[in-house]
Design an enzyme around this catalytic site. Sequence first.
Site, short mmCIF file in Angstrom:
data_model
loop_
_atom_site.label_atom_id
_atom_site.label_comp_id
_atom_site.label_asym_id
_atom_site.label_seq_id
_atom_site.Cartn_x
_atom_site.Cartn_y
_atom_site.Cartn_z
N GLN A 257 -16.52 133.37 57.53
CA GLN A 257 -17.76 133.25 56.75
C GLN A 257 -17.61 133.84 55.36
O GLN A 257 -18.12 133.30 54.37
CB GLN A 257 -18.91 133.97 57.47
CG GLN A 257 -19.73 133.04 58.32
CD GLN A 257 -20.98 133.72 58.85
OE1 GLN A 257 -21.21 134.90 58.61
NE2 GLN A 257 -21.79 132.97 59.57
N SER B 224 -20.38 127.42 51.03
CA SER B 224 -21.68 128.10 51.15
C SER B 224 -21.99 128.94 49.92
O SER B 224 -23.10 128.89 49.39
CB SER B 224 -21.70 129.01 52.38
OG SER B 224 -21.76 128.23 53.54
N ARG C 250 -15.59 126.61 59.58
CA ARG C 250 -16.87 127.34 59.55
C ARG C 250 -17.03 128.15 60.83
O ARG C 250 -17.86 127.84 61.69
CB ARG C 250 -18.01 126.35 59.33
CG ARG C 250 -17.90 125.71 57.95
CD ARG C 250 -19.18 125.06 57.48
NE ARG C 250 -19.40 125.36 56.05
CZ ARG C 250 -20.34 124.81 55.31
NH1 ARG C 250 -21.20 123.95 55.85
NH2 ARG C 250 -20.48 125.12 54.04
N TYR D 46 -26.11 119.69 65.81
CA TYR D 46 -25.51 118.41 65.47
C TYR D 46 -25.78 117.37 66.55
O TYR D 46 -24.93 117.02 67.34
CB TYR D 46 -24.01 118.56 65.22
CG TYR D 46 -23.76 119.33 63.95
CD1 TYR D 46 -23.67 118.65 62.73
CD2 TYR D 46 -23.67 120.71 63.94
CE1 TYR D 46 -23.48 119.34 61.54
CE2 TYR D 46 -23.48 121.41 62.76
CZ TYR D 46 -23.37 120.73 61.57
OH TYR D 46 -23.18 121.41 60.40
N ASP E 225 -16.15 131.45 52.80
CA ASP E 225 -16.75 130.12 52.76
C ASP E 225 -17.24 129.79 51.35
O ASP E 225 -18.36 130.06 50.96
CB ASP E 225 -17.92 130.09 53.76
CG ASP E 225 -18.51 128.70 53.90
OD1 ASP E 225 -18.17 127.81 53.10
OD2 ASP E 225 -19.32 128.51 54.83
#
Lengths: 379, 379
Positions: A125, A131, A120, A228, A128
Amino acid sequence: MKIFVPKETADGETRVAASPDTVKKLIGRGAAIVVEAGAGARSRVTDEAFEAAGATIGSASDAGTADVVLKVRRPAADELSAYKSGAVVIAIMDPYGEDAALKAMADAGILAFAMELMPRITRAQVMDVLSSQANLAGYRAVIDAAHEFDRAFPMMMTAAGTVPAARIFVMGAGVAGLQAIATARRLGAVVTATDVRPAAKEQVESLGAKFIAVEDDEFKAAETAGGYAKEMSKEYQAKQAELVASHIAKQDIVITTALIPGRPAPKLVSAEMVAAMRPGSLLVDLAVERGGNVEGAVAGQIAEVGPARIIGYANVPGRVSASASLLYAKNLSAFLETMLDKESSALKIDFDDELVKATLLTRDGKVVHPNFAKAAAAP
Amino acid sequence: MKIFVPKETADGETRVAASPDTVKKLIGRGAAIVVEAGAGARSRVTDEAFEAAGATIGSASDAGTADVVLKVRRPAADELSAYKSGAVVIAIMDPYGEDAALKAMADAGILAFAMELMPRITRAQVMDVLSSQANLAGYRAVIDAAHEFDRAFPMMMTAAGTVPAARIFVMGAGVAGLQAIATARRLGAVVTATDVRPAAKEQVESLGAKFIAVEDDEFKAAETAGGYAKEMSKEYQAKQAELVASHIAKQDIVITTALIPGRPAPKLVSAEMVAAMRPGSLLVDLAVERGGNVEGAVAGQIAEVGPARIIGYANVPGRVSASASLLYAKNLSAFLETMLDKESSALKIDFDDELVKATLLTRDGKVVHPNFAKAAAAP
């Protein structure tokens, strides 16, 4: 370079791994593309549309001469046996706990790339698939809920009285959860959401939903610590679980979206919580194919459990197949383009590229991906 | 005064003619209410909820002692035979072209009131079942379309490209049409609409949709002339039909909502227009039970016709039964209250009241409504 796009053989798979747009683009890069007849039929792409984009319409047997095979699902045994050794096969490979399938791909001598392992990072992107497909799954979860629900979602103020807005709780505020929040809000529902990451609060609120969390000092510290953060304390988790349980009992609809890569989905809603809901309540479990977030969810079915029904449709992105295929095809072609030589347009794979390293499962008859090589090598 | 609320017996009827709210209200006016066991089950009202509101749970045989029966659909023969002579029965009576059914109600000696004949005056707005149910039908038409559609409705701009917004055309901008427009807009579709009344343009535009019409001098004159303007010229109608036909060919979804009281629904979309749509297109025909606005629509089914599918669900308000029953029950109780004596709370019908005159079909063994008395008296 010859690319083959088969008709998917997996049960209930409505998607296709190419679109007229990506066909055109890859032909522009020097490829010859054969699409199996009917491959796009369930995603509203006709053979004529593929032909108009420059593809040739062929049959399953064309797989045998292809340098690259673009697929949605991991190839089945009979598909593998048709591929030529050294062929590049790109798909959602679903590799976790599937050692036999990985070995079969290695034995077939193919270079198998797993799109869902794409790192990621900014550069990737556009590739992906998690997603692009989760986004549509989040949308579709709300449409499926609205379809099963016996009331209207928006508050309706009429001469004969007011219909209250539906109360919807979204658990997990990743890509799917955020799109579910946005869609439910669009339809006028009163939306709340939660996530194990306190930092998700801001995103949830930016969509007009209320974040459900025990907002004590520990939460506030974690909230500002960024994406995170460290795991919350056991005490905090217990308080939060209690809050969530009492909140679920007051909802009309609960949508769960929590997935952990390579592991079973976390159980978020227990049988007791389902039993405490009001008659006619609904749950949508987007993690049902990974074991489910909701106790009692059954993949591919609407399960009646006490006062509620749990919608457990499989392959939810495939329920908006035309959109899902469009984006998925783009994800694949963008990745494939990084493996083409700029001058000759021939395949020229840089095995040191981090995208390749992250996604390549098998090569030269071996399972080469660090996450799976050991298990596959075990007797 | 004893009121009875039966479980509906008509196929596919999910609604119920009372809610806990209306039960409470009518008991407050001195009524005793018996609800048949399970009457609310398909509208998410349990027997316990009716009991908690003050009703007694009974069986179909309680109809025989009721002074008032509140129903959704016109009573069937076996229901009629159970009612006592002189009982008031209020329902959606669907009287047009149903002379035998009207005669049967007259013969049973009941006072049958048809809610759909309620005059559209301010005082009766709260009793307007056509509006309350059409509003929900318009919402549900869009949900049903979204459920069958293989793409997402909103434009989605993602890293892998843009999913275009769905194009939805709503024909008829009455209550159902306006709610369909509003719901489709909420979901992010690009919405256009049309209506035979040029004055509808302003309402359509206020919801963010584009009005589709040949805007010549005749149109402009009619637009400012107000609500029920004179019929447009044949020349205008021909130009408009041509515009609409070419517009439909470019749509993803067409929703039709045109009804004319007491007459078959007007045909708006011909087989040729359906055939000219793109593969995967959808139509939703809300008038299918009145013969349909779309050629090829089949009541109760999704019909595949050439490149398109025509959704022809029957009883669309009943597909959001909990909301539909809530509003319908309120419509009924508001009307019934006008027929109760202020002092004694007994039934005291003023046969000169314009609401009564407009809705009363049968009395003293005869069909008394001016629109139907003649036909019913014919041999």
